[in-house]
Motif scaffolding. Structure first.
Motif, PDB file in Angstrom:
ATOM      1  N   THR A  64     -26.033 -58.895  24.488  1.00 40.95           N
ATOM      2  CA  THR A  64     -25.132 -60.005  24.805  1.00 40.95           C
ATOM      3  C   THR A  64     -24.855 -60.848  23.563  1.00 40.95           C
ATOM      4  O   THR A  64     -23.727 -61.315  23.354  1.00 40.95           O
ATOM      5  N   LEU A  65     -25.865 -61.039  22.729  1.00 39.60           N
ATOM      6  CA  LEU A  65     -25.667 -61.755  21.470  1.00 39.60           C
ATOM      7  C   LEU A  65     -24.619 -61.052  20.605  1.00 39.60           C
ATOM      8  O   LEU A  65     -23.681 -61.683  20.097  1.00 39.60           O
ATOM      9  N   ILE A  66     -24.771 -59.741  20.452  1.00 40.53           N
ATOM     10  CA  ILE A  66     -23.844 -58.979  19.606  1.00 40.53           C
ATOM     11  C   ILE A  66     -22.438 -59.011  20.190  1.00 40.53           C
ATOM     12  O   ILE A  66     -21.448 -59.192  19.463  1.00 40.53           O
ATOM     13  N   GLU A  67     -22.315 -58.866  21.516  1.00 46.00           N
ATOM     14  CA  GLU A  67     -20.981 -58.909  22.108  1.00 46.00           C
ATOM     15  C   GLU A  67     -20.356 -60.299  21.971  1.00 46.00           C
ATOM     16  O   GLU A  67     -19.165 -60.426  21.709  1.00 46.00           O
ATOM     17  N   GLN A  68     -21.155 -61.338  22.128  1.00 44.54           N
ATOM     18  CA  GLN A  68     -20.611 -62.694  22.011  1.00 44.54           C
ATOM     19  C   GLN A  68     -20.109 -62.945  20.591  1.00 44.54           C
ATOM     20  O   GLN A  68     -19.081 -63.598  20.390  1.00 44.54           O
TER      21      GLN A  68
ATOM     22  N   GLU B 150     -14.703 -63.495   9.968  1.00 40.58           N
ATOM     23  CA  GLU B 150     -14.130 -64.771  10.388  1.00 40.58           C
ATOM     24  C   GLU B 150     -15.265 -65.751  10.651  1.00 40.58           C
ATOM     25  O   GLU B 150     -16.289 -65.389  11.250  1.00 40.58           O
ATOM     26  N   GLU B 151     -15.085 -66.992  10.229  1.00 38.97           N
ATOM     27  CA  GLU B 151     -16.122 -68.015  10.392  1.00 38.97           C
ATOM     28  C   GLU B 151     -16.502 -68.215  11.857  1.00 38.97           C
ATOM     29  O   GLU B 151     -17.639 -68.559  12.177  1.00 38.97           O
ATOM     30  N   ASN B 152     -15.526 -68.040  12.752  1.00 40.18           N
ATOM     31  CA  ASN B 152     -15.794 -68.242  14.180  1.00 40.18           C
ATOM     32  C   ASN B 152     -16.949 -67.390  14.684  1.00 40.18           C
ATOM     33  O   ASN B 152     -17.655 -67.777  15.628  1.00 40.18           O
ATOM     34  N   THR B 153     -17.125 -66.225  14.087  1.00 39.31           N
ATOM     35  CA  THR B 153     -18.168 -65.317  14.574  1.00 39.31           C
ATOM     36  C   THR B 153     -19.565 -65.862  14.309  1.00 39.31           C
ATOM     37  O   THR B 153     -20.520 -65.419  14.956  1.00 39.31           O
ATOM     38  N   LEU B 154     -19.703 -66.787  13.373  1.00 41.93           N
ATOM     39  CA  LEU B 154     -21.005 -67.411  13.135  1.00 41.93           C
ATOM     40  C   LEU B 154     -21.252 -68.570  14.094  1.00 41.93           C
ATOM     41  O   LEU B 154     -22.373 -69.081  14.190  1.00 41.93           O
ATOM     42  N   LYS B 155     -20.203 -68.983  14.815  1.00 43.67           N
ATOM     43  CA  LYS B 155     -20.328 -70.073  15.787  1.00 43.67           C
ATOM     44  C   LYS B 155     -20.048 -69.550  17.194  1.00 43.67           C
ATOM     45  O   LYS B 155     -19.396 -70.200  18.011  1.00 43.67           O
TER      46      LYS B 155
END
Length: 594
Positions: free
Chosen positions: A374-378, A544-549
């Motif tokens: 779930t972490l990886i998919e999110q 993309e920065e969003n993927t770290l948030k």
């Protein structure tokens, strides 16, 4: 009538008659009846395929934007009238690609025979109970086509459509079931859930608010509200709703379990006292008692009484395991058959020049539950080019439908693979809504990696790895609804299944090597930024920065990890089992060489 005693010719005649009369739901149910007894019957298979082909030419509702659909239905739906939102989602069967041709659910005004409608509705209930959700939806649709003023018929149609991930159509069915402010609580709950599934959180919240104003003590509404809040990151509100729920329905075992997962510190001790009072009450059925004892284990762990927590986890799982023992035979047979086909080179392979490019590229995430998937998919779904489809059931369902043919197969041809590929992509690209990539996090697809690799040469395949003790201990503390994961209720069964899984993965790695992207949960959580960059690069995505948030994403998470993915990456969870090492000594020995 027992399946092996049916008169095939008679049933087929009835099916063809129903089909000619336009009763597609009844026809499909009859074709399915034949296929249950004789999976390779050519006339029944042709009839089933014909109805699916007709379904591709239309829709449950003409004019519906199917691309808006997603895979975020909440909970396990049932014909008690509403979801059990605190149970994990079961796996729906594959639906036909666009439903049955039908024009204008919104405008339908039936003028048929009420007795015929009631008979169709009863058949729909029977199909639903068998988890044949497509047949159920068609039968309920035929019922409302005859008598359109029955709110209960519309509600059940909505439930079947929701099982098929047809959230826009299910919303319209629930709207037809809504008769005004005095509508039953289950209709308010289903309308709110349907809006939430389509991403309309404001409308969902409004139906919850209106429904609870009319039905303040409805467990259906409060449980649906709790999941809505938790899955959308409102942890504090969700926790309050869970306490409200156990006050209304102290016999709801899954509510206690979910509360145990989120309750901390001094509040956990107070919740534990309330749960112990509920466990002393009479009338708590075994399923709810088992789930409540799991919740008690989590509350005891929150108070750091680990020995008592283990005893509670163990007792709860003993009760659940006795209720639903796991049958290894079908999984072992499926894995053995798959290995035989691939070992003997009997599965043909599609290559890129041979396949028509799809609008979206699949990213399959496979492995065991509680492995970090779930972490990886999110993280992936936080990327602008990726749609997170969640635990999409379609490929697993296709494989189940093909099981009879594969058992008897001398080879799996390119034509078969093209058909399976086409059926899957027709569903998934619509759900993905035009996104260049989509994730499919149906973890049991680890059994099907070879078929996936041969049918989707463009697909990305991610295999999640986590410490086996951490995986098994985490699963042991959850209550998985349905039959696919009931091995998790017994430590010996857990060890046996985990070894089967690792053996299957070793088989695939020996054949596909680096085509399978292995991700270590522990290594990823130690260096999340570098891990994210590497993950995206291997999937063909720009950083993309969003993927770290990812924890700020508005996407609803509907798995057992729905609260964890609202938090930043943390380390150390894989060592949690060591607090219970004495009770887990047998499991540790069984997994020592894995």
């Amino acid at each position: 009538m027992a399946p092996n005693k049916i008169k095939v010719a008679d049933v087929l005649r009835q099916a063809h008659k129903a089909e000619k009369s336009g009763n597609s739901g009844e026809a499909l149910a009859l074709f399915n009846q034949v296929l249950e007894a004789f999976p390779n019957n050519p006339k029944a298979k042709a009839g089933q395929k014909r109805l699916a082909g007709q379904a591709q030419s239309g829709g449950f509702l003409d004019g519906v934007d199917w691309s808006a659909l997603d895979n975020s239905a909440v909970g396990q739906l049932n014909l008690s009238g509403v979801a059990d939102p605190l149970g994990l989602q079961t796996t729906p069967q594959k639906t036909a690609e666009r439903g049955d041709p039908f024009s204008g659910l919104s405008d339908l005004r039936g003028r048929g025979d009420p007795e015929e409608a009631a008979a169709l509705w009863r058949q729909g209930n029977a199909a639903f109970a068998k988890k044949d959700f497509l047949a159920a939806a068609l039968l309920f649709r035929d019922a409302v086509a005859k008598v359109s003023e029955r709110a209960d018929y519309w509600n059940d149609l909505g439930l079947a459509l929701q099982k098929l991930e047809r959230h826009q159509a299910s919303l319209i069915a629930f709207q037809r079931a809504f008769t005004g402010a005095d509508s039953p609580a289950m209709v308010y709950a289903n309308l709110a859930t349907a809006h939430a599934a389509l991403g309309d959180r404001e409308e969902a919240a409004a139906f919850f608010e209106d429904g609870l104003r009319v039905h303040p003590d409805s467990a259906d509404l409060v449980s649906a509200l709790a999941v809505f809040e938790l899955s959308t990151g409102r942890k504090s509100d969700g926790e309050k709703s869970l306490r409200r729920l156990v006050g209304i329905a102290p016999d709801n075992g899954n509510a206690w379990l979910q509360l145990g997962l989120v309750s901390k510190n001094e509040q956990a001790a107070r919740d534990l006292e309330a749960l112990d009072r509920a466990l002393q009450a009479k009338g708590l059925n075994p399923e709810n008692r088992g789930a409540a004892l799991l919740g008690r284990g989590h509350l005891l762990a929150a108070t750091q009484d680990y020995d008592a927590a283990f005893a509670s986890f163990d007792e709860g799982n003993r009760i659940l395991s006795e209720m639903r023992p796991f049958d290894f035979q079908s999984d072992v047979a499926e894995m053995d058959r798959t290995k035989r086909l691939f070992s003997e080179g009997k599965v043909e392979k599609l290559v890129l020049p041979e396949v028509v490019g799809s609008a979206s590229i699949p990213i399959f995430i496979v492995g065991m539950p509680r492995s970090g998937s779930t972490l990886i998919e999110q993280i992936l779904s936080s990327h602008s080019k990726v749609f997170g489809a969640g635990e999409a059931p379609w490929w697993t369902s296709i494989m189940r439908e093909e099981a009879g043919s594969l058992d008897a197969a001398e080879a799996v041809t390119k034509d078969q693979l093209r058909g399976m590929r086409s059926a899957y992509l027709a569903e998934m690209t619509r759900i993905a809504g035009g996104a260049p990539f989509f994730t499919d996090k149906c973890l049991p697809n680890f059994k099907h990696i070879g078929f996936i690799a041969h049918a989707f040469p463009e697909a990305k395949i991610i295999h999640m790895n986590r410490d086996p003790m951490a995986v098994c201990w985490s699963m042991f503390r959850r209550n998985f609804v349905g039959n696919d994961f009931t091995y998790s209720n017994n430590l010996d069964d857990l060890a046996r299944y985990y070894r089967l899984y690792r053996d299957m993965m070793a088989f695939w790695k020996g054949r596909f090597g680096d085509r399978i992207m292995d991700i270590s949960y522990e290594a990823f959580t130690e260096s999340p930024e570098s891990g994210t960059r590497e993950l995206l690069a291997k999937c063909g995505l720009q950083f993309e920065e969003n993927t770290l948030k990812f924890y700020e994403s508005k996407r609803a998470a509907k798995t057992a990890s729905m609260t964890q993915v609202r938090e930043q990456v943390y380390q150390g969870s894989s060592d949690e089992w060591r607090k219970y090492a004495q009770g887990l000594a047998g499991l540790q020995r069984a997994l020592a060489d894995v």
